[in-house]
Enzyme design. Structure first.
Site: not given
Lengths: 430, 321
Positions: A67-68, A282, A309
């Protein structure tokens, strides 16, 4: 508030239900399936949703959505990403601890939960940091963090170099039976790597990350899990060889589960094309053979769950040469369509496909959700499996417009998302 | 997006030169044919042609390279272009300007062509894609070396050199020796050689300097240099970067020279008329013995001369001549 969802095809994998029937909701919970409970229509207002032509299933449970917040609000905010979750039919999500600062203190976890408490927001289940500042040296106050709401402990993608610390962290987590979620990538073998170490990386002159980066790290984690008895969950497995190791470990009685990202079910290193930075992920997209093993592994249960992800990245982070671009793809809104695409291509019953994004991840999280049994929270996703849409920057609600699926046509459009019976998304106009 | 190579337009014409991979054989041949008359220019009193008169060529070097920059500069000047050299090492990026900001600024200065050298593989693709997305693709991009990916003009000048000495590509055995893993030159050579129909391309190096899946690029891998050089027509040496010589890739320059350095004794295993090439600058005593570098089979200096003609050909074709 009472709600009747009528004419839909109800699919509830946890209870093995797949039939055309009605769903009744009151006070945020499922109260009946099929026929209205006695007195349901008698008192108070009742909303009705016509789900004709649609599937009615539990709201999706996403094991990894960044969600940063806190720290990376220029990439995304809770508001933008919750809108994306609702658009994608996701009603519960686990967020990894690689925020800034990382989720290593109860106060940070409480703040995040507090910020996310709005009724139309998906339920947020923070995954706490396993070590302080993710430094790989000092274990966190796991019991305090669990009390604040953490459901598991993780390093996100940050390695723990010191295997003794890893052993201790697992032992400590096992003391309280907390699950430990870890990514398997040896940082030395992956050094400077940006793509799967194979034909494509060789051709494009990109530094490779060999499969051995996953398998050697996995070997260490599995043996330490066996030693400590911790409940180990491997996040974002990427290779066929890694999958074999998980299968064998499980046969030997090691408590291990794993998940895969939706991008990796559909794409391979060939999708890097001419240095498409959206394909910089990644772990890296691996070979077609690895991709096929992940697809089969998810179908036969070696891979437990499918997750988005979700990693929103701003344009400045992506509009760079491939090796400088930030890794990750936005995914909350594509989880359901990508799950459906995989299920269709694998010719799986819809019930089995949906289990990978509802009941199974709910079980891994240990939460009350991911099913539509009477008494369960009314977290519901109603989608039209036939509706197609083109993935574009314009129709993504997430602040991150970064996905390798830009321009692709995908099937499965969410019409309504309910969270505890509250309408979080109404796409009935579409 | 990013699924088609931006260097050819929808008519199959050369828009930019970003890589040799995917270039049709006739396009490569046309570049070499166009270069041929330019090699004669040096013998004339007047060395300049007006093909790029009034055009601005920007040499954008995000990574230092005096030699390559100079040859591009000479090539552009012989075509009467205005040449602007920019060494952008870290000067702009240190100030926080992104690669594409730099490109937009220079485009606003009415550039006609960017010659780009960058440490990241694919950077010239990003620039070409950005120019297309912002409707500035009248500006042509020439890749002057990107990371480990490609160095197409070097690959082309090598083909010019081989054609000059050997005429027919379809009967040759060519050996590429050295640090193939990190070499953009090797990748461009391999694509060019296979497109031009060379039946056997050999890659000779220790396992630490060969990319995974190298065979998939169409080369035959040898770890024994003597074995690999047997009967070859062309030996293409690669430069070994200083930072690779000591560490986990190689133990020492001495041991490397012993096993993979080109000596007269090893060269004797190749065909008697084999030519020896090197993209320069050479490390004498590391990858090549001076007796070979200065010997009769070396064509290393002609490579440099042909390089200017080939770069002139590329630039004039991109400018629409």
């Amino acid at each position: 508030m009472k709600l009747k969802i009528k004419n839909g095809r109800l699919i509830d994998p946890a209870n093995n239900i797949d039939r055309n029937t009605d769903l009744f909701i009151a006070d945020g919970r499922v109260v009946a399936i099929g026929n209205a409970p006695e007195g349901f229509a008698d008192s108070g207002a009742m909303g009705v949703i016509d789900a004709g032509g649609c599937v009615v299933c539990p709201g999706l449970v996403d094991l990894s959505a960044r969600l940063r917040e806190p720290g990376y609000e220029y990439k995304a905010t809770l508001e933008s990403e919750m809108a994306a979750a609702a658009e994608g039919g996701v009603t519960s999500l686990a967020c990894p601890p690689d925020t800034d600062p990382p989720l290593d203190e109860p106060g940070l976890v409480e703040m995040l939960k507090h910020r996310a408490r709005l009724p139309e927001f998906a339920k947020v289940y923070p995954v706490g940091a396993l070590t302080v500042k993710l430094d790989g040296k000092h274990i966190t106050e796991m019991a305090e963090l669990a009390e604040a709401g953490c459901v598991a402990f993780s390093q996100a993608t940050v390695p723990v170099l010191d295997t003794q610390v890893m052993l201790r962290a697992m032992q400590y987590a096992a003391t309280f039976d907390y699950p430990v979620w870890l990514s398997a990538q040896d940082p030395y073998l992956a050094r400077n790597g940006v793509a799967h170490d194979g034909e494509v990386a060789a051709r494009l002159g990109l530094t490779g990350i060999p499969v051995a980066a996953e398998t050697t790290a996995l070997g260490t984690l599995l043996l330490l899990a066996q030693e400590t008895g911790v409940r180990l969950h491997i996040t974002r497995i990427s290779s066929s060889a890694g999958l074999d190791m998980v299968r064998i470990a499980r046969e030997q009685g090691i408590s291990v589960t794993c998940d895969v990202a939706a991008t990796h079910l559909h794409l391979s290193d060939h999708d890097i094309g001419f240095f498409n930075p959206h394909a910089r992920l990644n772990p890296p997209l691996r070979s077609l053979r690895d991709r096929d093993a992940l697809r089969t592994g998810l179908a036969n249960g070696v891979v437990d769950a499918l997750c988005s992800d979700h990693t929103p990245v701003d344009d400045d982070g992506k509009q760079m040469p491939f090796d400088e671009a930030e890794a990750g793809a936005t995914g909350l809104e594509l989880l359901l369509p990508l799950a459906l695409k995989w299920g269709n291509e694998m010719k799986l019953p819809l019930l089995d496909t949906l289990a990978k994004v509802t009941s199974i991840p709910a079980r891994l999280l240990g939460i009350d959700g991911g099913n539509l049994a009477v008494g369960a929270p009314a977290d519901v996703c109603i989608f039209d499996p036939e509706a197609e849409f083109r993935v574009s920057r314009e129709n993504l609600r997430s602040q991150g417009k970064n996905t390798p699926f830009l321009g692709h046509m995908l099937g499965g459009r969410v019409r309504y998302t309910l969270i505890d019976g509250v309408l979080a998304h109404d796409g009935s106009w579409a | 997006m990013n699924t088609t190579n931006p260097q050819l337009n929808k008519h199959g014409e050369l828009q930019h030169l970003l890589t040799i991979e995917g270039l049709p054989r006739d396009v490569i041949t046309r570049i070499l044919d166009t270069a041929a008359p330019f090699t004669e220019l040096v013998h004339q009193e007047e060395k300049k042609l007006p093909l790029l008169r009034g055009k601005s060529v920007f040499n954008l070097f995000f990574e230092n390279s005096t030699r390559t920059r100079t040859t591009f500069e000479i090539a552009a000047k012989r075509l009467s272009a205005d040449v602007i050299n920019l060494n952008i090492n870290t000067s702009s990026t240190a100030k926080g300007e992104t690669l594409l900001d730099t490109v937009d600024n220079l485009a606003a200065m009415q550039a006609d062509m960017f010659v780009v050298r960058h440490a990241s593989s694919g950077a010239p693709f990003l620039i070409a894609q950005h120019l297309a997305a912002t409707k500035q693709d009248h500006i042509r991009v020439v890749n002057a070396g990107d990371g480990r990916h490609a160095h197409p003009t070097q690959g082309l000048l090598d083909m010019y050199t081989i054609r000059h000495y050997k005429k027919d590509f379809t009967k040759l055995t060519v050996a590429i020796v050295g640090d193939i893993l990190h070499s953009r030159v090797a990748r461009s050579q391999i694509h060019a050689l296979s497109t031009l129909g060379v039946p056997e391309i050999r890659a000779i190096a220790p396992k630490t300097l060969i990319p995974t899946a190298a065979e998939r690029m169409g080369v035959k891998v040898f770890h024994d240099m003597r074995e690999g050089l047997k009967g070859v027509d062309v030996v293409m040496m690669l430069r070994l970067q200083n930072e690779r010589m000591l560490g986990a890739l190689l133990p020492s320059p001495q041991e490397y020279f012993k096993n993979y350095g080109l000596t007269p004794e090893k060269l004797a295993l190749a065909k008697p008329d084999a030519i020896v090439m090197h993209p320069g600058p050479m490390n004498r005593g590391v990858e090549i013995d001076s007796a070979v570098a200065d010997g009769g089979q070396a064509v290393i200096l002609p490579q440099v001369t042909f390089g200017i003609a080939v770069r002139m050909a590329v630039m004039s074709m991109l400018a629409g001549n």
